[in-house]
Design an enzyme around this catalytic site. Structure first.
Site: not given
Length: 337
Positions: A60, A129
């Protein structure tokens, strides 16, 4: 006009901008051939080529770092972080580089990048998540933070974000991806109900950043919310019988303080609803602004209805979320104060 859910509207926004502007590129983990884990980029690689929609390594910081460099040299990258929970490795790039480059370069450079990421709970994704980190990014001067609640707004806001010359964190409520829900959280049955998708123009249009939407006019109390919680607020207003005015902020930074003030000055009461934890959540900033700007019109303290101040509770996911019952209780408390 076409009938679209939020995923389709986001896909349409990216496709529209890629067709209009060759400097727009889309990349991230699994966004190319596979079309993204939620299918938001489905078909873009086939339509525009692998040089404009492509996959990246699971890195990321590298994804956002590359986007910053590309943006500084004239491109308009739209990158996807697969879940908001995974954005933290890129936090330094966003806060130390993207947010500051215009100021550091005295205006010589800017980074017109969009970082798209699904956020919030409701898909039984557990602690890694399901997080709602919007408050972290609203604290960083130089970043814009946008959160849609409808397919129509999702497309128009994403187009405006892509065309913006500053970095935008575009948070997408996962629970709304396949259709808005009615806000009810009856855990004894399926905890959401999906409505038909919305009418969305197939062509180019914009929804301006920094302009809130009054989604339900009312006279008794103002409810400020965004994303999934807009639908919860609407359900609470309907069920409680309180004449609530529900405002969808749509973008947190820039914030439409003018619309907020006009509403609270009219109703004299304010409730803030968000899914993130209460302590240091964006609701605290909203409460402080309302208290400062509308003090002499307030009839009761500003109330906050939020998630719990604990790590994301997978086993108690639907109890954790603010629901109509909790919001209605806050409305009654405000009315009785």
């Amino acid at each position: 006009m076409a009938t679209m859910n939020m995923i389709q509207a986001l896909n349409s926004a990216m496709s529209t901008m890629m067709a209009r502007d060759p400097s727009v590129v889309v990349f991230g983990e699994d966004v190319g051939y596979f079309g993204g884990v939620f299918r938001a980029t489905d078909g873009l690689q086939k339509k525009y080529g692998a040089h404009r929609c492509f996959d990246t390594p699971i890195a990321e910081g590298g994804i956002v770092g590359a986007a910053i460099g590309m943006g500084a040299y004239g491109m308009r990258p739209v990158v996807e972080i697969q879940f908001a929970d995974y954005i933290y490795p890129a936090f330094d790039q966003l806060t130390s580089e993207a947010a500051r480059i215009r100021y550091r370069s005295a205006g010589d450079f800017n980074v017109p990048i969009v970082v798209r990421t699904p956020y919030g709970g409701g898909i039984f994704g557990g602690q890694t998540h399901s997080q709602s980190p919007e408050g972290l990014f609203t604290h960083v001067v130089g970043l814009k933070v946008v959160i849609p609640s409808t397919p129509y707004d999702a497309k128009g806001l994403l187009i405006s974000s892509i065309e913006d010359d500053d970095p935008v964190i575009f948070l997408e409520p996962k629970r709304l991806y396949t259709g808005p829900f009615d806000g009810r959280h009856d855990v004894a049955v399926k905890p959401w109900s999906v409505h038909p998708a919305s009418e969305v123009p197939e062509d180019y249009y914009r929804v301006p950043l920094g302009k809130a939407s009054i989604v339900r006019p009312g006279e008794d109390v103002t409810i400020l919310s965004y994303g999934t919680m807009v639908h919860v607020a609407l359900a609470a207003a309907q069920e409680s019988g309180v004449d609530a005015e529900v405002i969808d902020l749509r973008s947190l930074i820039p914030l439409d303080l003018e619309t907020i003030m006009a509403s609270v000055n009219k109703t004299g009461r304010c409730i803030v609803v968000h899914e993130a934890t209460k302590t240091s959540g964006f609701g605290a900033e909203l409460a402080a602004l309302v208290q400062r700007e509308c003090f002499y019109q307030l009839e009761s303290p500003v109330e906050r209805v939020t998630g719990w101040d604990i790590p994301y509770p997978h086993a108690f996911e639907w109890q954790y979320f603010p629901g109509p019952t909790r919001v209605a209780a806050a409305m009654r408390q405000a009315m009785e104060a």
